[in-house]
Design an enzyme around this catalytic site. Structure first.
Site, mmCIF file in Angstrom:
data_model
loop_
_atom_site.group_PDB
_atom_site.id
_atom_site.type_symbol
_atom_site.label_atom_id
_atom_site.label_comp_id
_atom_site.label_asym_id
_atom_site.label_seq_id
_atom_site.Cartn_x
_atom_site.Cartn_y
_atom_site.Cartn_z
ATOM 1 N N SER A 1 58.981 35.415 31.270
ATOM 2 C CA SER A 1 59.331 36.323 32.081
ATOM 3 C C SER A 1 58.569 37.756 32.032
ATOM 4 C CB SER A 1 60.832 36.849 31.717
ATOM 5 O OG SER A 1 61.779 35.527 32.361
ATOM 6 N N HIS B 1 72.406 35.994 40.797
ATOM 7 C CA HIS B 1 72.265 37.215 40.642
ATOM 8 C C HIS B 1 72.859 37.847 41.657
ATOM 9 C CE1 HIS B 1 69.474 36.387 37.216
ATOM 10 N NE2 HIS B 1 70.022 37.302 36.623
ATOM 11 N N CYS C 1 65.598 37.951 37.011
ATOM 12 C CA CYS C 1 66.140 37.005 37.992
ATOM 13 C C CYS C 1 64.913 36.334 38.301
ATOM 14 C CB CYS C 1 66.619 37.631 39.336
ATOM 15 S SG CYS C 1 66.851 36.527 40.526
#
Lengths: 647, 381
Positions: A327, A370, A383
């Site tokens: 991420s 989400h 997300c």
């Protein structure tokens, strides 16, 4: 016997004639001798004189003292220390066995080394000094000196050898030196005659080898007179050596030590970079090793224990380790989408917990989804679906181009070993390397820092510094050479819209400070020191559909090798960015739990220049942090050895 | 006419003999020996006690021996010639069985106080027996084959024993010394031409024998010849001695490097620098001037001996004087040729200069014979 006087006279006359002929012949031969002497001593004298000089005069090299390596404050990292040793000259020893036995009572001798030395001693001429024992304490040498009358032919001696006073902290950066090997000689095209000296020490890895030419210096020479057996009779003249160049690195020894200590129990790497200058202030790789083991010549047992350790102590994770960024890559995907205007700053994407694409299901880490997410929420809560969508709209080649601008996939020219380039996949890359066509589904994997993308902690730190400053910060490791400060080039501004950058920065701030940020537990509460960051968790395995159906197994239930890597990138202070950090804990689990806490500690040390005050931490964590910090095996900061700058 | 001679036509007797000794030769011998003392001190690094002092003592003894031998009438020595030859031959046989092995060859008998090399004694004994032989032989028979073969046999018998030791250098000196006496006695030129031709043939035979079962020389002798012919083939092995010797000599230049300043000898690049290679040190430290001066000293000794011989109508005395002078000549000529790279390394010392006991004493004894011949020369011309 009576002879007639006539015969007598005749014979005397004959003898006289023959005697004179003989005398003539003899004088003739003597003239030949005289002429030969004249030819050699007068006509060819210069020639022979030269040969006589060549016979008698030898050149010996005087090894130079190696350049000293300092940290950014002038604290010694690599120095030359006096190496006390015991030297034996065979011809002066009446009884070798007896002398060795006496010596054994005084000094602890290594049996293997001793046997090797004795063999060398018998192989060489009797007047050649051979080292019996090396790296002795001053006390040992003093003991030998005091007992010198009982030990004829044995003398204490002192030489220079490399020492790394900060030990394992700098093993990966500075590396170590070792005796020049046949392999080194075959590899080097360097004609430096110093390399021919037996056991001459040259850099083997790290800065020691990359900046070998500067550190080594120039050999001095001495002209000595030798006799026919090669024994040195006297010194005729000498030219002193030029010592090696001293180097000052950008690393802060205290921060480096703290980072190593903080990561000590993990297999981890971290890079801290000064955002304003590009100075690398720490490059940690854990676990590390003692470089002096190699200087002395490492034993096979020790070497095997280093190579067989699954945490790979010899591997420099900061520059050599390549990991899927997970991420922490999402800033790139977000920025690329903004740049190419395929997603609006406030535009939202629906996240149901997965995305169907090309007949496959791409999952979000949050199984329930989400809901509606914009860029800020997508980064703050990490997300996945948002970035699938963004990357798909941007296209892989646009994304790859942006990554290169931020330093991913780029090889930085640092004087440490094995700096790697990593992989930023693109259609071109795939065609070149794999000879295959790009599949759109791969863009989705890349969007969240999985798939083929591989980055080193160094690259992630540079990326973070560039995000934080908007400038193309270039990392550097050498601060000054021989006291001359290396010029600092002003980093170029990035070709990126500053409002886009601000959005990303704000989102990163929210990651560690926002109510729902993934790194909220690792926030800094000290005024003006706030940290912005991004966590990352990169999978090293594929989660199968069956596993997913069963419920994804928790990380800590998996064997170590299959657990996720935990990553964190961040910078602080948010308002006036000074230091950027990237940190990876191999198989450490989630980035927010494994990587963000140590990253905060290290960043705080960088900001405060010492072990951070407890007030910088949120009040509910202070008790735990205090204990943790107190227990860290941190060395007190060292005073500079001397001012490394020479005017 | 000798410069010391004052109208004495008769042979002097008693103490007056001393006045009639060949003082020029004695003085020149002493001068050469002094050069030796100087060089022996130099090669010992300035330490005279190592070689120079023993050499001085021996030379003093040698002078006494020389004068003592010189006082004895020459006819006594002529009568002794046969005994001397047989004695020397006996000693040679003795070393064949009881000799001490040194330098790879059986050469000397240890007498306790000194080592006697019978081959040294033989050199002089051979000259004596040949001189006596030609003194006895009527002139007319000198060149007749049978009477030529006799002395050839006298020469070759000890030569064979010496070769067996093996000592090539001394063997050559024996043949050459004997040949010179025969030459002076008046043996026809043709014999010498024939011998030279045969010698060339022998050399060819020696070289062709190499590597076969009947090899005439030892391997080390062949190697010495090889390295003599081309020292550079083996500069650190067998050619080392010649190469280093030439470097030392050549690097001396005109005036040399100075007393005890010779780097080649001081740093041990020279082999056997106190014995066979001492001339190299002289030439290195005193240059061409030093080396040439020594050559002149030797030359003067030869000339004074020849002068004494031509004045001497006694055949034995004249031949003996020429023979001893030739022996001296052969010694220094072979030695100097060797160190200058003109001859192979054969192990011949530089007479009166090289350190060595028996060689010096024997040589001084031989010059005693020269003195005796001079003092007791027949003055009736």
């Amino acid at each position: 016997m009576k002879r007639s006087s006539k015969e007598n006279e005749e014979s005397a006359g004959l003898v006289t004639r023959r005697g004179l002929v003989l005398a003539g012949l003899q004088l003739g031969f003597m003239s030949i001798l005289g002429l030969r002497m004249r030819q050699m001593q007068v006509e060819e004298a210069d020639n022979y004189r030269l040969l006589a000089e060549e016979n008698r005069v030898n050149m010996r090299l005087i090894p130079p003292s190696r350049g000293i390596i300092y940290d950014r404050n002038g604290v010694s990292i690599a120095t030359n220390t006096q190496n006390y040793r015991i030297v034996i000259v065979r011809e002066d020893v009446p009884d070798v066995d007896e002398t060795i036995a006496k010596l054994r009572q005084l000094v602890l001798l290594d049996e293997d080394e001793l046997e090797k030395s004795l063999r060398e001693m018998y192989r060489r001429s009797p007047f050649v000094p051979v080292t019996l024992a090396d790296r002795l304490t001053w006390e040992d040498v003093a003991e030998v000196a005091v007992n010198a009358p009982a030990l004829p032919g044995v003398t204490p001696d002192v030489g220079l050898s490399r020492e790394y006073p900060l030990g394992a902290d700098f093993a990966h950066i500075v590396g170590y030196v070792g005796p020049v090997s046949d392999y080194d000689l075959s590899k080097l095209t360097d004609p430096d005659p110093l390399l021919q000296i037996p056991k001459f020490q040259i850099g083997k890895i790290g800065v020691e080898t990359k900046l070998e030419t500067q550190l080594r210096g120039q050999a001095g020479t001495k002209r000595i007179e030798v006799n026919a057996a090669g024994r040195v009779m006297r010194e005729l003249g000498r030219e002193e050596y030029t010592p090696g160049t001293d180097l000052q690195l950008t690393i802060d020894h205290g921060l480096q030590n703290f980072a190593q200590a903080r990561l000590a129990n993990e297999s981890a790497g971290a890079v801290v970079i000064d955002i304003e200058t590009g100075d690398l202030v720490a490059m940690a790789s854990s676990p590390s090793f003692d470089p002096e083991l190699f200087v002395r010549g490492i034993s096979t047992t020790n070497y095997r224990s280093l190579t067989e350790n699954k945490y790979r102590p010899l591997f420099n994770k900061a520059v050599q380790g390549l990991y899927p960024p997970g991420s922490t890559f999402k800033m790139m995907t977000g920025l690329a989408a903004l740049r190419h205007n395929v997603i609006g700053p406030k535009e939202t994407v629906w996240c149901p917990g997965h995305m169907a694409f090309g007949g496959r299901r791409f999952h979000c880490w949050k199984r329930g989804g989400h809901g509606w997410v914009d860029l800020d929420t997508a980064i703050t809560q990490s997300c996945d679906v948002y970035f699938y969508e963004a990357a798909q709209r941007t296209g892989i080649d646009n994304l790859a181009a942006l990554c290169h601008e931020f330093g991913l996939g780029e090889r930085f020219d640092l004087p440490v070993s094995a700096v790697r380039e990593g992989i930023v996949p693109s259609t071109k890359w795939k065609a070149q390397v794999r000879g295959e066509q790009w599949f759109p589904g791969e863009t989705l994997n890349t969007a969240i820092g999985q798939g083929d993308v591989l980055t080193s902690p160094l690259q992630l730190a540079v990326m973070t510094a560039r995000i934080a400053s908007g400038k193309a910060v270039v990392p550097r490791l050498v601060k000054s050479i021989n006291g001359v400060e290396q010029s600092l080039e002003q980093a170029d501004p990035m070709q990126i819209n500053s409002s886009h950058l601000r959005m990303i920065q704000q989102a990163m701030y929210n990651v560690s400070n926002g109510r729902r940020g993934t790194a909220r537990r690792s926030r800094i509460v000290a005024e003006g020191m706030e940290m912005a960051g991004k966590t990352g968790t990169s999978q090293v395995r594929n989660i199968t559909a069956a596993e997913r159906a069963r419920g994804v197994v928790r990380n800590d239930q998996l064997p170590w090798e299959r657990r996720d890597h935990g990553l964190f990138v961040g910078y602080a202070p948010f308002d006036k960015p000074k230091y950027a950090i990237s940190l990876i804990v191999e198989h450490g689990g989630g980035g927010s739990s494994a990587a963000a806490p140590p990253a905060r500690d290290i960043l705080l040390y960088a900001l405060y220049g010492d072990v951070p005050p407890i007030e910088a931490y949120p009040s509910d964590q202070r008790e735990r942090i205090k204990t943790m910090l107190a227990e860290l095996p941190v060395r007190p900061r060292q005073q500079p050895a001397k001012t490394p700058s020479r005017a | 006419m000798s410069y010391l001679e004052y109208k004495v036509q008769t042979i002097p007797t008693g103490a007056r003999k001393i006045l009639h000794a060949n003082w020029a030769v004695a003085l020149l011998l002493t001068a050469v020996a002094c050069v030796g003392f100087l060089m022996l001190t130099s090669v010992a690094g300035g330490d005279a006690s190592r070689w120079a002092e023993p050499q001085m003592k021996r030379f003093a003894l040698g002078l006494v021996v020389m004068m003592a031998v010189g006082m004895v009438p020459i006819w006594f020595w002529r009568n002794m010639a046969g005994i001397a030859y047989l004695g020397a031959f006996g000693l040679l046989l003795l070393v064949e069985f009881f000799g001490t092995v040194g330098m790879g060859a059986q050469r000397w008998i240890d007498l306790g106080f000194m080592r006697l090399q019978p081959s040294e004694v033989m050199k002089i004994a051979l000259v004596m027996i040949l001189a006596a032989y030609y003194d006895w032989l009527p002139m007319a028979k000198v060149s007749r084959p049978f009477w030529v073969l006799m002395p050839v046999g006298l020469i070759l018998l000890p030569t064979a024993l010496v070769l067996k030791q093996p000592d090539l250098g001394t063997a050559i000196l024996l043949v050459a010394g004997g040949g010179i006496v025969m030459f002076c006695a008046g043996v026809s030129w043709w014999y010498f031409i024939a011998v030279v031709a045969a010698g060339v043939g022998l050399v060819a035979a020696i070289f062709s024998s190499r590597g076969t079962d009947w090899q005439l020389l030892k391997d080390y002798q062949f190697r010495r010849i090889d390295t003599f012919l081309d020292p550079s083939t083996d500069p650190l092995g067998a050619g080392y001695h010649i190469t280093q010797s030439k470097i030392a000599l050549g690097s001396g230049g005109w005036t040399g490097k100075g007393f005890m300043q010779g780097t080649q000898s001081r740093l041990n690049f020279l082999p056997e620098k106190h014995t066979d290679f001492i001339f190299t040190t002289l030439a290195e430290e005193f240059g061409f001037i030093g080396g040439f001066s020594l050559l002149i000293l030797y030359g003067l000794i030869i000339l004074f001996c020849v002068a004494s011989a031509v004045q001497n109508s006694d055949r034995f005395g004249a031949l003996l004087t020429l023979g001893v002078a030739a022996t001296l000549f052969l010694f220094f000529a072979v030695n100097m040729s060797m160190v200058m790279g003109l001859a192979p390394v054969v192990g011949v010392p530089l007479p009166l200069v090289s350190f060595g006991g028996s060689a010096m004493l024997v040589l001084m004894g031989a010059f005693g014979l020269v003195q005796s011949a001079h003092i007791h020369r027949s003055r009736s011309r």
